[in-house]
Scaffold this motif. Structure first.
Motif, PDB file in Angstrom:
ATOM      1  N   ILE A   1      -8.456 -17.149   2.266  1.00  0.00           N
ATOM      2  CA  ILE A   1      -8.084 -18.099   1.225  1.00  0.00           C
ATOM      3  C   ILE A   1      -6.913 -18.029   0.463  1.00  0.00           C
ATOM      4  N   TYR A   2      -6.018 -16.976   0.599  1.00  0.00           N
ATOM      5  CA  TYR A   2      -4.859 -16.689   0.040  1.00  0.00           C
ATOM      6  C   TYR A   2      -3.917 -17.601   0.715  1.00  0.00           C
ATOM      7  N   GLU A   3      -4.256 -17.857   2.212  1.00  0.00           N
ATOM      8  CA  GLU A   3      -3.287 -18.601   2.900  1.00  0.00           C
ATOM      9  C   GLU A   3      -3.498 -20.182   2.972  1.00  0.00           C
ATOM     10  N   ARG A   4      -4.534 -20.432   2.446  1.00  0.00           N
ATOM     11  CA  ARG A   4      -4.795 -21.868   2.459  1.00  0.00           C
ATOM     12  C   ARG A   4      -3.873 -23.002   2.236  1.00  0.00           C
ATOM     13  N   GLN A   5      -2.877 -22.423   1.246  1.00  0.00           N
ATOM     14  CA  GLN A   5      -1.981 -23.299   0.840  1.00  0.00           C
ATOM     15  C   GLN A   5      -1.063 -23.690   1.614  1.00  0.00           C
ATOM     16  N   ASN A   6      -1.105 -22.877   2.830  1.00  0.00           N
ATOM     17  CA  ASN A   6      -0.177 -23.181   4.015  1.00  0.00           C
ATOM     18  C   ASN A   6      -0.767 -24.422   4.988  1.00  0.00           C
ATOM     19  N   TYR A   7      -2.017 -24.688   4.727  1.00  0.00           N
ATOM     20  CA  TYR A   7      -2.818 -25.385   5.724  1.00  0.00           C
ATOM     21  C   TYR A   7      -3.348 -26.795   5.018  1.00  0.00           C
ATOM     22  N   LYS A   8      -2.576 -27.572   4.538  1.00  0.00           N
ATOM     23  CA  LYS A   8      -2.799 -28.801   3.549  1.00  0.00           C
ATOM     24  C   LYS A   8      -3.537 -29.547   4.227  1.00  0.00           C
TER      25      LYS A   8
ATOM     26  N   THR B   1     -10.332 -25.053  -5.451  1.00  0.00           N
ATOM     27  CA  THR B   1      -9.082 -25.224  -6.357  1.00  0.00           C
ATOM     28  C   THR B   1      -9.113 -23.962  -7.244  1.00  0.00           C
ATOM     29  N   ASN B   2      -9.883 -23.335  -7.575  1.00  0.00           N
ATOM     30  CA  ASN B   2      -9.895 -22.234  -8.515  1.00  0.00           C
ATOM     31  C   ASN B   2     -10.473 -20.967  -7.888  1.00  0.00           C
TER      32      ASN B   2
ATOM     33  N   LYS C   1     -14.207 -19.292 -10.069  1.00  0.00           N
ATOM     34  CA  LYS C   1     -13.678 -18.406 -10.968  1.00  0.00           C
ATOM     35  C   LYS C   1     -14.568 -17.260 -11.193  1.00  0.00           C
ATOM     36  N   TRP C   2     -14.225 -15.786 -10.945  1.00  0.00           N
ATOM     37  CA  TRP C   2     -14.764 -14.874 -11.435  1.00  0.00           C
ATOM     38  C   TRP C   2     -16.174 -14.713 -10.789  1.00  0.00           C
ATOM     39  N   LEU C   3     -16.180 -15.394  -9.557  1.00  0.00           N
ATOM     40  CA  LEU C   3     -17.554 -15.552  -8.852  1.00  0.00           C
ATOM     41  C   LEU C   3     -18.143 -14.102  -8.785  1.00  0.00           C
ATOM     42  N   PHE C   4     -17.431 -13.050  -8.339  1.00  0.00           N
ATOM     43  CA  PHE C   4     -17.957 -11.838  -8.025  1.00  0.00           C
ATOM     44  C   PHE C   4     -17.267 -10.651  -8.790  1.00  0.00           C
ATOM     45  N   ASN C   5     -16.715 -11.175 -10.077  1.00  0.00           N
ATOM     46  CA  ASN C   5     -15.975 -10.265 -10.900  1.00  0.00           C
ATOM     47  C   ASN C   5     -16.684  -9.175 -11.062  1.00  0.00           C
ATOM     48  N   GLY C   6     -16.357  -7.817 -11.157  1.00  0.00           N
ATOM     49  CA  GLY C   6     -16.978  -6.720 -11.689  1.00  0.00           C
ATOM     50  C   GLY C   6     -18.341  -6.337 -10.711  1.00  0.00           C
ATOM     51  N   CYS C   7     -18.142  -6.744  -9.597  1.00  0.00           N
ATOM     52  CA  CYS C   7     -19.252  -6.234  -8.774  1.00  0.00           C
ATOM     53  C   CYS C   7     -18.784  -4.959  -7.859  1.00  0.00           C
ATOM     54  N   GLU C   8     -18.682  -3.732  -8.822  1.00  0.00           N
ATOM     55  CA  GLU C   8     -17.782  -2.748  -8.549  1.00  0.00           C
ATOM     56  C   GLU C   8     -18.667  -1.864  -7.308  1.00  0.00           C
ATOM     57  N   LYS C   9     -19.834  -2.375  -6.941  1.00  0.00           N
ATOM     58  CA  LYS C   9     -20.429  -1.519  -5.623  1.00  0.00           C
ATOM     59  C   LYS C   9     -20.567  -2.653  -4.583  1.00  0.00           C
TER      60      LYS C   9
ATOM     61  N   LYS D   1      -5.503 -27.334  -1.717  1.00  0.00           N
ATOM     62  CA  LYS D   1      -4.378 -26.339  -2.182  1.00  0.00           C
ATOM     63  C   LYS D   1      -5.084 -25.725  -3.460  1.00  0.00           C
ATOM     64  N   PRO D   2      -5.568 -24.408  -3.469  1.00  0.00           N
ATOM     65  CA  PRO D   2      -5.785 -23.550  -4.419  1.00  0.00           C
ATOM     66  C   PRO D   2      -4.776 -23.795  -5.607  1.00  0.00           C
ATOM     67  N   THR D   3      -4.826 -24.008  -6.973  1.00  0.00           N
ATOM     68  CA  THR D   3      -4.063 -24.288  -7.960  1.00  0.00           C
ATOM     69  C   THR D   3      -4.138 -22.916  -8.911  1.00  0.00           C
ATOM     70  N   THR D   4      -5.292 -22.346  -8.972  1.00  0.00           N
ATOM     71  CA  THR D   4      -5.363 -21.144  -9.952  1.00  0.00           C
ATOM     72  C   THR D   4      -6.340 -20.111  -9.084  1.00  0.00           C
ATOM     73  N   PHE D   5      -5.340 -18.812  -9.009  1.00  0.00           N
ATOM     74  CA  PHE D   5      -5.870 -17.948  -8.368  1.00  0.00           C
ATOM     75  C   PHE D   5      -5.256 -16.446  -8.916  1.00  0.00           C
ATOM     76  N   ASN D   6      -5.023 -16.361  -9.967  1.00  0.00           N
ATOM     77  CA  ASN D   6      -4.599 -15.095 -10.562  1.00  0.00           C
ATOM     78  C   ASN D   6      -5.578 -14.281 -10.674  1.00  0.00           C
ATOM     79  N   GLU D   7      -5.345 -12.973 -10.476  1.00  0.00           N
ATOM     80  CA  GLU D   7      -6.277 -11.919 -10.307  1.00  0.00           C
ATOM     81  C   GLU D   7      -7.332 -11.860  -9.200  1.00  0.00           C
ATOM     82  N   CYS D   8      -7.300 -12.815  -8.377  1.00  0.00           N
ATOM     83  CA  CYS D   8      -8.412 -12.918  -7.492  1.00  0.00           C
ATOM     84  C   CYS D   8      -8.767 -11.869  -6.699  1.00  0.00           C
ATOM     85  N   PHE D   9      -7.742 -10.936  -6.324  1.00  0.00           N
ATOM     86  CA  PHE D   9      -8.107  -9.760  -5.649  1.00  0.00           C
ATOM     87  C   PHE D   9      -7.815  -8.351  -6.529  1.00  0.00           C
ATOM     88  N   ALA D  10      -7.519  -8.678  -7.865  1.00  0.00           N
ATOM     89  CA  ALA D  10      -7.087  -7.666  -8.766  1.00  0.00           C
ATOM     90  C   ALA D  10      -7.942  -6.331  -8.458  1.00  0.00           C
TER      91      ALA D  10
END
Length: 434
Positions: free
Chosen positions: A393-400, A365-366, A341-349, A405-414
């Motif tokens: 990573i957004y396709e992992r849910q298709n490769y169980k 999962t997050n 969660k928020w691993l690289f959030n805000g790394c604008e450069k 399966k990721p369960t929380t991913f809102n704003e991952c690439f916002a």
């Protein structure tokens, strides 16, 4: 308790030949000697003598009428020499949070050495100490060897006038289990001696130790080497705004460490050595480590490689807006990772990220906000090759069978709109962008 040294009982028989004056020298077990002049003696009897180990020596700089409060807590069996001709002796179970604090008022301004010898269970500068009294402590001259010392929790915390601390040459901390928040907010302290923690095999926590030491500029390479049983390094040295870099092998001996949450966050770090945490197989939590280190420009190779038990990397690099590159194998072998969660959030450069950065992290999962506001990120988003197929990573849910399966991913690439696959994400996996 104060040590008691029993000198042997013996008899010195005089003879006729002892008419002239002679000198008798006593050699004491603290290394000192005492001389006596004797002439005609029938016998000399030595009985039990009380003697303590080396004293803790504190330097206070005061004005007329200033009151100091001693950093004492727990079981006390000690003597205190205030350096102005007055002394005290304490034999009690004492709570520093009570109103009956141990204090002394100096009539005249000056610099005084306070010597504390004997038994003290806990050195403590928290409740019961005022900012004014803590400011008067300007140096620790010697750690001595206080008997029964088992805790340094909140020792010398908020002593904002403290300029120096010594090495431990007497095994003062050999039985100490906690350095939690010790030296926190010592804002004038610039250096730490390399052997401060010598012999500290009993210590298990350094939570918040040296946090908010805003004048601290560097750390000795071997500072943490003796701390082989410490499990908790969380919040260590965070908000140290003058700390620019770390020794490469700082945690090389700390194989039992489990928690690094909030360590070094909001510090002045300009670089991180490669492999800093590499191989720490018991480490579990790196939550907020390096958060908002806004002078960092790069994340080095193999930083967490081999941290096979680590589960939490949430917010590890959040707000590092000057980071432009991420090295290779940063998370290699991090097979238990679950939270980015928020691993690289805000790394604008941040301009690029290795495509295989999460290859070994198949249990995550997050991914909430992982690359949020990475506005300069102009590469393909991370993927893992499965049977010659790119699985983002957004396709992992298709490769169980290959990933949890990721369960929380809102704003991952916002707002990471420069990604070469952003259109695919926003169209087919829109929940990952909002």
């Amino acid at each position: 308790m104060i040590k008691k040294t029993l000198l042997l009982l013996f008899t010195f028989l005089a003879t006729v030949a002892m008419a002239q004056e002679k000198k008798l020298t006593l050699h004491l077990n603290d290394g000192t000697t005492q001389d006596f002049l004797v002439s005609t003696i029938d016998s000399i009897t030595f009985s039990e003598v009380q003697q303590s180990g080396p004293a803790l020596v504190l330097e206070y700089t005061v004005n007329d009428g200033d009151e100091i409060r001693l950093p004492l807590d727990g079981r006390l069996d000690c003597t205190v020499d205030y350096g102005d001709g007055t002394t005290d002796e304490f034999h009690e179970n004492f709570s520093a949070s009570s109103s009956d604090y141990k204090a002394h008022v100096y009539e005249k301004a000056g610099t005084y050495e306070v010597r504390i010898a004997g038994g003290v269970e806990h050195l403590y500068s928290g409740l019961g100490h005022t900012n004014d009294s803590r400011l008067l402590l300007t140096a620790i001259k010697s750690w001595g060897n206080l008997e029964g010392l088992t805790s340094m929790e909140s020792a010398f915390r908020s002593c904002k006038g403290l300029l120096s601390v010594p090495a431990d040459n007497n095994g003062a901390f050999k039985n100490v289990t906690s350095f939690k928040q010790a030296f926190e907010y010592c804002t004038k302290l610039k250096e730490i001696p390399s052997s401060l923690f010598a012999g500290c095999q009993a210590a298990t926590t350094l939570y918040g130790c040296f946090a908010n030491c805003e004048s601290l500029t560097a750390l000795p390479d071997t500072l943490f080497y003796p701390l082989v049983n410490v499990t908790d390094f969380s919040s260590v040295m965070n908000w140290c705004s003058a700390l620019k870099t770390l020794p490469e092998g700082l945690f090389a001996k700390n194989t039992n460490a489990e928690n690094f949450g909030n360590a070094f966050c909001f510090s002045g770090l300009e670089s991180i050595p490669a492999k800093l945490f590499s191989g720490l197989r018991n480490a579990k939590d790196f939550n907020c480590v390096f958060q908002a280190c806004r002078k960092l420009t790069a994340i080095p190779d193999s930083l967490f490689a081999g941290c096979t038990s680590a589960t939490n990397f949430s917010t590890a690099f959040w707000g590092n807006w000057n980071v432009t590159t991420i090295g290779k194998d940063v998370f290699q072998g991090c097979v238990a990772a679950a939270n980015f969660k928020w691993l690289f959030n805000g790394c604008e450069k941040l301009e690029s990220v290795p495509a295989n950065i999460f290859d070994d992290c198949k249990e995550v999962t997050n991914f909430s906000g992982t690359f949020k506001d990475c506005k300069a990120l102009a590469c393909e988003s991370p993927y893992t090759m499965v049977d010659d197929t790119k699985v983002h990573i957004y396709e992992r849910q298709n490769y169980k069978w290959d990933f949890t399966k990721p369960t929380t991913f809102n704003e991952c690439f916002a707002n990471a709109t420069l990604l070469t696959d952003y259109n695919t994400i926003s169209t087919d996996y829109s929940d990952w962008t909002k």
